[in-house]
Design a protein around this motif. Structure first.
Motif, PDB file in Angstrom:
ATOM      1  N   PHE A  64      53.750  19.556  -3.571  1.00 46.90           N
ATOM      2  CA  PHE A  64      53.982  20.445  -2.481  1.00 46.90           C
ATOM      3  C   PHE A  64      54.637  19.532  -1.500  1.00 46.90           C
ATOM      4  O   PHE A  64      54.196  18.232  -1.102  1.00 46.90           O
ATOM      5  N   HIS A  65      55.728  19.915  -1.281  1.00 46.21           N
ATOM      6  CA  HIS A  65      56.496  19.051  -0.155  1.00 46.21           C
ATOM      7  C   HIS A  65      56.774  19.869   1.135  1.00 46.21           C
ATOM      8  O   HIS A  65      57.592  20.969   1.122  1.00 46.21           O
ATOM      9  N   GLY A  66      56.126  19.550   2.168  1.00 43.38           N
ATOM     10  CA  GLY A  66      56.276  20.205   3.565  1.00 43.38           C
ATOM     11  C   GLY A  66      55.466  19.540   4.488  1.00 43.38           C
ATOM     12  O   GLY A  66      54.997  18.270   4.537  1.00 43.38           O
ATOM     13  N   GLN A  67      55.372  20.248   5.531  1.00 44.58           N
ATOM     14  CA  GLN A  67      54.900  19.824   6.765  1.00 44.58           C
ATOM     15  C   GLN A  67      53.163  19.736   6.554  1.00 44.58           C
ATOM     16  O   GLN A  67      52.806  20.469   5.956  1.00 44.58           O
ATOM     17  N   ASP A  68      52.564  18.653   7.192  1.00 44.12           N
ATOM     18  CA  ASP A  68      51.112  18.847   7.359  1.00 44.12           C
ATOM     19  C   ASP A  68      50.708  19.754   8.255  1.00 44.12           C
ATOM     20  O   ASP A  68      50.870  19.742   9.387  1.00 44.12           O
ATOM     21  N   LEU A  69      50.572  21.081   7.830  1.00 47.08           N
ATOM     22  CA  LEU A  69      50.683  22.321   8.736  1.00 47.08           C
ATOM     23  C   LEU A  69      49.506  22.221   9.806  1.00 47.08           C
ATOM     24  O   LEU A  69      49.589  22.715  10.992  1.00 47.08           O
ATOM     25  N   ARG A  70      48.182  21.959   9.158  1.00 42.75           N
ATOM     26  CA  ARG A  70      47.153  22.003  10.353  1.00 42.75           C
ATOM     27  C   ARG A  70      47.270  20.876  11.305  1.00 42.75           C
ATOM     28  O   ARG A  70      47.090  21.208  12.476  1.00 42.75           O
ATOM     29  N   SER A  71      47.716  19.793  10.950  1.00 39.29           N
ATOM     30  CA  SER A  71      47.863  18.557  11.977  1.00 39.29           C
ATOM     31  C   SER A  71      48.936  19.115  12.747  1.00 39.29           C
ATOM     32  O   SER A  71      49.124  18.786  14.093  1.00 39.29           O
ATOM     33  N   ALA A  72      50.067  19.679  12.070  1.00 41.90           N
ATOM     34  CA  ALA A  72      51.129  20.170  13.228  1.00 41.90           C
ATOM     35  C   ALA A  72      50.657  21.110  14.406  1.00 41.90           C
ATOM     36  O   ALA A  72      51.175  21.008  15.529  1.00 41.90           O
ATOM     37  N   GLY A  73      49.736  22.141  13.789  1.00 45.08           N
ATOM     38  CA  GLY A  73      49.255  22.969  14.666  1.00 45.08           C
ATOM     39  C   GLY A  73      48.562  22.458  15.826  1.00 45.08           C
ATOM     40  O   GLY A  73      48.476  22.609  17.078  1.00 45.08           O
ATOM     41  N   VAL A  74      47.752  21.546  15.350  1.00 46.23           N
ATOM     42  CA  VAL A  74      46.869  20.450  16.236  1.00 46.23           C
ATOM     43  C   VAL A  74      47.860  19.762  17.349  1.00 46.23           C
ATOM     44  O   VAL A  74      47.592  20.049  18.742  1.00 46.23           O
ATOM     45  N   GLN A  75      48.921  19.191  16.802  1.00 42.30           N
ATOM     46  CA  GLN A  75      49.779  18.727  17.735  1.00 42.30           C
ATOM     47  C   GLN A  75      50.586  19.606  18.626  1.00 42.30           C
ATOM     48  O   GLN A  75      50.834  19.379  19.864  1.00 42.30           O
ATOM     49  N   ALA A  76      50.827  20.839  18.268  1.00 45.10           N
ATOM     50  CA  ALA A  76      51.449  21.750  19.140  1.00 45.10           C
ATOM     51  C   ALA A  76      50.435  22.159  20.366  1.00 45.10           C
ATOM     52  O   ALA A  76      50.511  22.322  21.491  1.00 45.10           O
ATOM     53  N   GLY A  77      48.890  22.209  19.849  1.00 47.53           N
ATOM     54  CA  GLY A  77      48.088  22.550  21.043  1.00 47.53           C
ATOM     55  C   GLY A  77      47.937  21.128  22.051  1.00 47.53           C
ATOM     56  O   GLY A  77      47.721  21.437  23.195  1.00 47.53           O
ATOM     57  N   ASN A  78      48.031  20.138  21.390  1.00 48.23           N
ATOM     58  CA  ASN A  78      48.180  19.068  22.368  1.00 48.23           C
ATOM     59  C   ASN A  78      49.203  19.022  23.330  1.00 48.23           C
ATOM     60  O   ASN A  78      49.210  18.624  24.458  1.00 48.23           O
ATOM     61  N   LEU A  79      50.410  19.262  22.797  1.00 48.86           N
ATOM     62  CA  LEU A  79      51.681  19.495  23.580  1.00 48.86           C
ATOM     63  C   LEU A  79      51.674  20.615  24.556  1.00 48.86           C
ATOM     64  O   LEU A  79      52.017  20.570  25.990  1.00 48.86           O
ATOM     65  N   MET A  80      51.022  21.679  24.261  1.00 46.59           N
ATOM     66  CA  MET A  80      50.570  22.698  25.257  1.00 46.59           C
ATOM     67  C   MET A  80      49.991  22.179  26.381  1.00 46.59           C
ATOM     68  O   MET A  80      49.895  22.467  27.530  1.00 46.59           O
ATOM     69  N   CYS A  81      48.808  21.443  26.022  1.00 45.13           N
ATOM     70  CA  CYS A  81      47.798  20.811  27.231  1.00 45.13           C
ATOM     71  C   CYS A  81      48.732  20.036  28.096  1.00 45.13           C
ATOM     72  O   CYS A  81      48.532  19.886  29.320  1.00 45.13           O
ATOM     73  N   THR A  82      49.603  19.117  27.490  1.00 44.16           N
ATOM     74  CA  THR A  82      50.615  18.318  28.364  1.00 44.16           C
ATOM     75  C   THR A  82      51.649  19.200  29.038  1.00 44.16           C
ATOM     76  O   THR A  82      51.724  18.882  30.395  1.00 44.16           O
ATOM     77  N   ALA A  83      51.902  20.251  28.526  1.00 43.69           N
ATOM     78  CA  ALA A  83      52.983  21.091  29.176  1.00 43.69           C
ATOM     79  C   ALA A  83      52.402  21.843  30.440  1.00 43.69           C
ATOM     80  O   ALA A  83      53.034  22.082  31.361  1.00 43.69           O
ATOM     81  N   THR A  84      50.985  22.158  30.491  1.00 49.62           N
ATOM     82  CA  THR A  84      50.414  23.064  31.096  1.00 49.62           C
ATOM     83  C   THR A  84      49.352  22.318  32.427  1.00 49.62           C
ATOM     84  O   THR A  84      48.715  22.821  32.831  1.00 49.62           O
ATOM     85  N   LYS A  85      49.691  20.768  32.024  1.00 50.61           N
ATOM     86  CA  LYS A  85      48.372  19.980  33.026  1.00 50.61           C
ATOM     87  C   LYS A  85      48.538  20.368  34.768  1.00 50.61           C
ATOM     88  O   LYS A  85      47.507  20.050  35.162  1.00 50.61           O
ATOM     89  N   ASP A  86      50.003  20.630  34.917  1.00 48.51           N
ATOM     90  CA  ASP A  86      49.823  21.213  36.540  1.00 48.51           C
ATOM     91  C   ASP A  86      49.750  22.478  36.651  1.00 48.51           C
ATOM     92  O   ASP A  86      49.814  23.254  37.780  1.00 48.51           O
ATOM     93  N   LEU A  87      49.451  23.282  35.405  1.00 49.23           N
ATOM     94  CA  LEU A  87      49.239  24.868  35.673  1.00 49.23           C
ATOM     95  C   LEU A  87      47.818  25.252  35.623  1.00 49.23           C
ATOM     96  O   LEU A  87      47.515  26.306  35.866  1.00 49.23           O
ATOM     97  N   ALA A  88      47.047  24.566  34.980  1.00 49.88           N
ATOM     98  CA  ALA A  88      45.788  24.762  34.335  1.00 49.88           C
ATOM     99  C   ALA A  88      44.753  23.756  34.696  1.00 49.88           C
ATOM    100  O   ALA A  88      45.016  22.661  34.354  1.00 49.88           O
TER     101      ALA A  88
END
Length: 364
Positions: A172-196
């Motif tokens: 299987f050649h592709g993204q580490d999908l669960r880890s990428a999802g976790v990374q997206a969650g972390n990015l959302m936390c960074t993006a919304t740090k001044d909003l929530a």
């Protein structure tokens, strides 16, 4: 997306044979309880190391004893697959120069087990020696077992299925999908740090192309894990909504979130067409209060990131998903060797934001 004439002919021939394939393969297929005899992957030697991420493999110089045919099966429902096809376009003339053939086969616009499975069946009947395919879900493993029982090498790319390896898939050649999802969650936390915050909780709308597409479920569940780990005061609005392959449904789901969700601070899109969410947020004048995070450096996403309408996208090397996969299948056919001692060969994962999107999006 324009497809070359030869590939169009191949697709037409492939799907004309799809109905025949389901019957023709029955004589050699295995059931869910049976184990395929002498899977091709068992006859191949194993190299000592896993290929490094992001580096393009070299085509073997071994001359094949007979012409080899490889099929790569795709779903074309968003701009991401245009990028996957660039890798195919680059490797195709190399395979042909070596005396082989590789064809791009479109299995429709919906990521379903039946669509991809019928295309695998038809490719086997059409005489392909190896097939690379998306893995919509565990139902695809019946088709993998049928193909490998016929001596066809099968590789998973873009998304895996939990039973693919045990059913005979080579890698299987592709993204580490669960880890990428976790990374997206972390990015959302960074993006919304001044909003929530703990004193002012925020809510995120989750939009997924399909709850039945295992790869996107991994991204969705990983995202929820990322929020819990890094900013538990930001929570999803329910389990999420499904939008299929429709940009209109992405837009309407985004509008619905903005009009009905109190304290909305973000939109997360697991699959294709996140640019539609970013455009909708921008049209409502909410880019400073609703942050959009998705995947892939398509031209559409890059434009939205540069405009400040999308906070970030996570890349998954679409060029390599096709280029690398085809090279590894060809090499396995002519050298009788697996590409890696590990089943999972991950792609490089890169985050693109307004600060670096021009640079990372230009990488092949």
């Amino acid at each position: 997306m324009p497809i070359d004439k030869e590939s169009s002919v191949k697709r037409a021939k492939t799907f004309a044979l799809a109905a025949v394939a389901s019957v023709a393969l029955l004589d050699g297929c295995t059931t869910a309880q049976e184990t395929p005899t002498k899977l091709p992957s068992n006859t191949l030697t194993t190299p000592p190391t896993t290929p490094p991420r992001g580096e393009r493999p070299a085509l073997s110089t071994t001359k094949p004893t007979k012409p080899v045919k490889i099929a790569i099966i795709a779903i074309e429902n968003n701009p991401f697959f245009a990028q996957v096809k660039t890798g195919y376009d680059a490797v195709k003339p190399q395979i042909e120069a070596a005396g082989g053939a590789v064809d791009w086969i479109t299995a429709g616009t919906d990521v379903t087990v039946d669509n991809v499975g019928d295309a695998i069946n038809a490719a086997v009947v059409d005489g392909y020696d190896a097939v690379a395919a998306l893995m919509p879900g565990d139902g695809i493993c019946t088709y993998i077992r049928r193909a490998t029982a016929k001596g066809v090498l099968v590789a998973a790319y873009n998304g895996n299925a939990s039973c693919a390896q045990s059913s005979g898939a080579l890698f299987f050649h592709g993204q580490d999908l669960r880890s990428a999802g976790v990374q997206a969650g972390n990015l959302m936390c960074t993006a919304t740090k001044d909003l929530a915050s703990t004193s002012k909780p925020g809510v995120v709308g989750v939009e997924t192309e399909s709850f039945t597409f295992q790869a996107l479920e991994e991204r969705r569940l990983g995202f929820l894990d990322g929020l819990k780990q890094s900013c538990p005061w930001v929570t999803p609005s329910g389990g999420g909504v499904e939008y299929g392959a429709s940009t209109d449904r992405v837009a309407s789901a985004t509008r619905e979130y903005m009009t009905s969700t109190k304290n909305l601070v973000g939109i997360y899109v697991t699959g294709g067409n996140p640019q539609a969410a970013a455009q909708t947020v921008a049209s409502a004048g909410n880019t400073t209060t609703v942050k959009v995070i998705g995947f892939d450096f398509t031209a559409e996403n890059v434009a939205q990131i540069k405009a400040g309408n999308m906070y970030a996208a996570i890349g998954q090397d679409p060029y390599g998903q096709s280029y690398d996969t085809v090279v590894w299948l060809y090499n396995a056919l002519v050298d009788k060797q697996k590409p890696s001692p590990d089943y999972f060969i991950p792609t490089a994962t890169v985050v693109g934001t307004r600060a670096n999107i021009t640079t990372v999006s230009a990488t092949k």
